[in-house]
Design a protein around this motif. Structure first.
Motif, PDB file in Angstrom:
ATOM      1  N   ASN A 214       9.293  -0.474   6.687  1.00  0.00           N
ATOM      2  CA  ASN A 214      10.032  -1.648   7.149  1.00  0.00           C
ATOM      3  C   ASN A 214      11.191  -1.287   8.061  1.00  0.00           C
ATOM      4  O   ASN A 214      11.531  -2.046   8.974  1.00  0.00           O
TER       5      ASN A 214
ATOM      6  N   GLU B 161       2.197  -5.881   5.935  1.00  0.00           N
ATOM      7  CA  GLU B 161       2.812  -5.670   4.622  1.00  0.00           C
ATOM      8  C   GLU B 161       1.756  -5.725   3.514  1.00  0.00           C
ATOM      9  O   GLU B 161       1.765  -4.908   2.585  1.00  0.00           O
TER      10      GLU B 161
ATOM     11  N   TYR C 227       7.809   1.410   1.133  1.00  0.00           N
ATOM     12  CA  TYR C 227       8.203   0.131   1.734  1.00  0.00           C
ATOM     13  C   TYR C 227       9.454   0.290   2.603  1.00  0.00           C
ATOM     14  O   TYR C 227       9.563  -0.305   3.680  1.00  0.00           O
TER      15      TYR C 227
ATOM     16  N   PHE D 138       5.168   0.411  12.062  1.00  0.00           N
ATOM     17  CA  PHE D 138       5.031   0.142  10.625  1.00  0.00           C
ATOM     18  C   PHE D 138       3.803   0.862  10.064  1.00  0.00           C
ATOM     19  O   PHE D 138       3.886   1.568   9.046  1.00  0.00           O
TER      20      PHE D 138
ATOM     21  N   TYR E 280      12.612  -8.398   5.287  1.00  0.00           N
ATOM     22  CA  TYR E 280      11.830  -7.303   4.698  1.00  0.00           C
ATOM     23  C   TYR E 280      12.674  -6.031   4.554  1.00  0.00           C
ATOM     24  O   TYR E 280      12.631  -5.355   3.524  1.00  0.00           O
TER      25      TYR E 280
END
Length: 437
Positions: free
Chosen positions: A62, A37, A58, A108, A300
């Motif tokens: 995620n 992240e 994001y 990710f 998240y």
């Protein structure tokens, strides 16, 4: 080099668990996910994505991590069947040995990397992980990478249908010439940012205007009007700020592109986006309670959904009302030399984006991690600001909102009504999407 070395050290824990050739259950410490992240945030900052665009990155990164981990945890639910159009992502055969942690981090990185410009900032880091792991266990490595890539491919394919590409091809925004409408502000007089963001496909909302707020006070320069009362409040509050109020405004500034002007020299200072700040809070909060991989991924992903839908809803109202900024009014009617403490962002005033997305994020984090969740926020220490402590996510969101008044860039009604808007979005998200069975 420092990033590579840090990730190399973190992955040794993961490698040790997989050296036997058997994929372990999800471990208790998702340090590698937290590190991923942070690396994605660095790439977003480097590329200077706008706050709405950053929330999109994001979101998909995620979602990819969450959907990978959910395959081996029957206590959590996939987004398939809950989010409109979300694909049914097949896993590998049950007899295949997979390290879901490695697969999730790979998914990710691959997803986030395709959505930023500086993909190399992420690929350099992940290659260090992969090259070391390949030498330890080829079978588990190949299976895990294959799964992570499959999940990433599915999520990226789904992302292409969110109308983002079509909004890149829209005509340049045309400013309204009506009184009381927004126009670019000093020092850069930058063009409108993301005027067509309301056309982006939301995650949980039925439409961008589902939680349309009440309209702002009517533009009226009569000294007795409600509008001018708010204008005077901004002016007077910002002229007598305490050191604490200045610190609050600076802590929540989160301006991805702060324009420095020194004579004829103009240069930008890159900062965290508002969404990036709340992603950081989600990670810090989960880590402080030693949440496992799946719990952390859920925190998240729900936070990123709240941010994503929050920006869509907020930007829908911003370009509907096209409301004027305090700086423009105060310079025209009260004090032509006045400047806000913070730089006025390049988009309309109503409602406050910080207020909307902070309230939405606080609602989902409260649901996931608990009410009255006290935490220390270290997010801004990398940028020279001290740690701030909060008794709850709601308290943090309220401070984020009022910071915009202290900063001189929002009227109070944009903050208050934005918080209501964000709260409704967060509650709606929780009613529509269930991560736990």
């Amino acid at each position: 080099m420092r990033k590579r070395f840090t990730l190399y050290m973190l992955v040794t824990w993961l490698v040790g668990h997989c050296a036997s050739g058997f994929a372990p259950p999800v471990g208790p410490s998702p340090r590698l996910l937290h590190r991923a992240e942070k690396n994605l945030t660095r790439a977003i900052m480097h590329d200077i994505f706008s706050p709405p665009a950053a929330s999109r990155i994001y979101l998909y990164a995620n979602v990819a991590a969450y959907e990978t981990l959910v395959m081996q945890d029957e206590n959590y639910r996939t987004l398939h069947g809950q989010v409109a159009g979300f694909p049914n992502i097949p896993g590998l055969k049950s007899d295949k040995k997979v390290n879901y942690e490695l697969a999730a981090v790979y998914a990710f990185f691959k997803t986030g990397g395709k959505l930023v410009f500086s993909e190399h900032l992420l690929t350099d880091s992940v290659n260090v992980i992969l090259n070391d792991f390949r030498e330890k266990d080829t079978l588990v490595y190949n299976n895990s990478i294959r799964l992570g890539q499959a999940v990433s491919d599915s999520v990226l394919s789904w992302s292409t249908k969110d109308n983002y590409a079509s909004t890149r091809a829209k005509r340049r925004y045309t400013y309204s010439k009506q009184k009381g409408k927004w126009t670019p502000t000093p020092p850069g007089f930058i063009d409108a940012v993301e005027p067509y963001w309301s056309q982006i496909r939301p995650v949980s909302l039925d439409s961008a205007g589902q939680f349309k707020p009440v309209p702002p006070h009517a533009y009226n320069t009569d000294t007795a009007s409600l509008f001018m009362k708010e204008v005077r409040e901004v002016y007077h509050v910002t002229r007598k700020l305490t050191q604490e109020e200045i610190l609050i405004a600076s802590f929540w500034d989160c301006n991805p592109f702060y324009l420095n002007t020194q004579g004829h020299l103009n240069f930008a200072t890159k900062k965290l986006s508002p969404g990036g700040h709340w992603i950081s809070i989600a990670g810090q909060a989960a880590e402080s309670k030693n949440k496992n991989w799946q719990e952390t991924a859920a925190a998240y992903v729900l936070t990123s959904m709240a941010l994503f839908d929050g920006f869509i809803s907020c930007w829908d109202e911003k370009y509907r009302s096209q409301f004027i900024r305090p700086e423009t009014v105060i310079n025209a009617y009260m004090d032509e030399k006045w400047r806000p403490l913070l730089q006025t962002p390049p988009f309309p005033e109503y409602t406050s984006g910080h207020s909307v997305i902070s309230a939405a994020a606080a609602v989902v984090l409260t649901a996931v991690l608990g009410d009255h969740f006290a935490f220390d926020d270290h997010t801004e220490t990398d940028y020279g600001l001290p740690v701030r402590s909060f008794k709850s996510f709601k308290e943090a969101s309220e401070e984020a909102g009022i910071s915009r008044l202290y900063g001189g860039i929002h009227f109070r009604s944009a903050i208050v009504n934005g918080q209501v808007q964000g709260d409704r979005i967060g509650q709606h998200l929780l009613s529509r999407i269930k991560v736990k069975r």
